[in-house]
Design a protein around this motif. Structure first.
Motif, mmCIF file in Angstrom:
data_model
loop_
_atom_site.group_PDB
_atom_site.id
_atom_site.type_symbol
_atom_site.label_atom_id
_atom_site.label_comp_id
_atom_site.label_asym_id
_atom_site.label_seq_id
_atom_site.Cartn_x
_atom_site.Cartn_y
_atom_site.Cartn_z
ATOM 1 N N SER A 39 0.845 -1.190 0.000
ATOM 2 C CA SER A 39 0.000 0.000 0.000
ATOM 3 C C SER A 39 0.876 1.234 0.000
ATOM 4 O O SER A 39 2.009 1.215 0.491
ATOM 5 N N ALA A 135 -4.405 -7.308 0.357
ATOM 6 C CA ALA A 135 -4.418 -5.849 0.211
ATOM 7 C C ALA A 135 -4.820 -5.185 1.524
ATOM 8 O O ALA A 135 -4.221 -4.179 1.931
ATOM 9 N N THR A 139 -2.295 -2.549 4.298
ATOM 10 C CA THR A 139 -2.550 -1.172 4.736
ATOM 11 C C THR A 139 -2.122 -0.924 6.173
ATOM 12 O O THR A 139 -2.106 0.221 6.629
ATOM 13 N N ILE A 306 -10.235 0.950 1.600
ATOM 14 C CA ILE A 306 -9.345 0.937 0.428
ATOM 15 C C ILE A 306 -10.001 1.735 -0.691
ATOM 16 O O ILE A 306 -11.114 1.422 -1.122
ATOM 17 N N SER A 309 -7.091 -0.112 -6.120
ATOM 18 C CA SER A 309 -5.931 -0.996 -6.252
ATOM 19 C C SER A 309 -5.388 -0.925 -7.668
ATOM 20 O O SER A 309 -6.150 -0.801 -8.636
ATOM 21 N N CYS A 332 -3.744 0.777 -2.932
ATOM 22 C CA CYS A 332 -2.983 -0.470 -2.834
ATOM 23 C C CYS A 332 -2.424 -0.897 -4.177
ATOM 24 O O CYS A 332 -2.895 -0.477 -5.242
ATOM 25 N N GLU A 334 -1.662 -4.659 -6.010
ATOM 26 C CA GLU A 334 -1.956 -6.080 -5.869
ATOM 27 C C GLU A 334 -1.390 -6.837 -7.077
ATOM 28 O O GLU A 334 -1.451 -6.358 -8.199
#
Length: 335
Positions: A39, A135, A139, A306, A309, A332, A334
């Protein structure tokens, strides 16, 4: 060989390239982790822009989450298949911060987690919360632990107290969530009505638009009946500190954890003195504090917010989204 993001010299978003790296063999007290997520933090952004100089080819990102695929001799805390999340200071296991235990930061002073696999000391990771995605776990390393330490280690937050949080980045949202779980009242600030509405949905009790209210510190104090807030999670730095001091009660505390609004400026020293305000600068926390935080997360069912991503190879686009300040919560990577 595996994929890894390399920051080429001179630093800058255009010089984040997809390269390769080796992981090597697993030695005693080490684990191999197949990484799946990271993240973005302001610290990482400064690194990739060159504000924190690093060697040519550095692998960035301080946060990493994944699955243990191999353990070395002497490892007892982890087993193959465990889901884990990295620590910001791999050498700071417990106790007070010291120069020696803050000497390594992944993505900064050592290679970070923007890669597919890593071999590291087992103490460089903790278990991820049960039920978390990779994910979500990613964080926690920097943003969540910073908020946790600010409220429960430095401030010793108690039920019924009042906490002021600034904006809608990762640290502020985690601070809001932790404070509400502890039974505190939360005052939240933002310059966006839409973001303020979302902060209210997360449990914020009072909302202040700091763009419309330049003296928001006085307003925050008024919301407490004139007493002042017990604790401020200060992310702005010099640009917001004066208002935070104005908001804080006699002998209240301010956790200075960011400099988003300025690294230097006039400080209301007389107000700090007369108000007996305690200002503590802090940088993330220890492995023991991370373990305690994760126990609390599991007990209270807290989930991170979140925003979005990105794929690993789209890391530059992720940082550009961060720089736009349009996000709410964590961004994030991933893979």
């Amino acid at each position: 060989m595996m994929r890894a993001i390399r920051l080429k010299s001179p630093a800058g978003l255009d010089n984040l390239t997809v390269g390769t790296a080796e992981t090597g063999s697993v030695g005693p007290h080490q684990i191999r982790v197949r990484l799946h997520a990271s993240s973005l933090n302001y610290h990482d952004y400064i690194v990739v822009l060159g504000g924190i100089p690093t060697p040519d080819g550095r692998i960035p990102m301080s946060d990493g989450a994944g699955e243990v695929t191999e353990i070395g001799a002497g490892v007892t805390d982890f087993a193959v298949g465990d889901r884990v999340v990295s620590t910001f200071f791999p050498l700071w296991l417990a106790g007070q911060p010291e120069l020696a235990n803050m000497a390594e930061v992944p993505g900064d002073r050592t290679d970070g987690y923007a890669r597919e696999e890593v071999v590291a000391a087992a103490n460089a990771f903790t278990h991820a919360p049960k039920g978390y995605s990779h994910a979500e776990a990613a964080t926690l390393t920097c943003a969540a632990l910073t908020a946790w330490r600010a409220l429960f280690v430095e401030a010793s937050l108690q039920p019924g107290e009042t906490v002021l949080v600034q904006g809608s980045g990762g640290v502020s949202i985690f601070a809001l969530q932790f404070a509400k779980a502890a039974g505190a009242t939360v005052i939240a600030t933002s310059s966006s009505k839409a973001k303020l509405d979302r902060l209210a949905d997360l449990g914020a009790d009072h909302l202040i638009n700091y763009r419309e209210d330049e003296k928001w510190g006085r307003t925050a104090r008024a919301l407490t009946g004139g007493r002042g807030v017990d604790h401020v999670v200060e992310i702005g730095g010099a640009g917001t500190l004066t208002q935070s001091i104005a908001a804080t009660r006699l002998s209240g505390s301010i956790a200075l954890i960011g400099v988003l609004a300025g690294v230097a400026g006039n400080v209301a020293t007389a107000a700090i003195m007369s108000g007996n305000v305690r200002i503590a600068g802090l940088t993330v926390g220890s492995r023991a504090q991370q373990t305690a935080m994760i126990r609390a997360i599991e007990a209270n069912g807290i989930r991170p917010v979140i925003d979005s991503s990105f794929a690993l190879e789209d890391i530059a686009a992720a940082f550009r989204h961060q720089a736009s300040q349009a996000h709410f919560g964590k961004i994030c990577l991933e893979w």
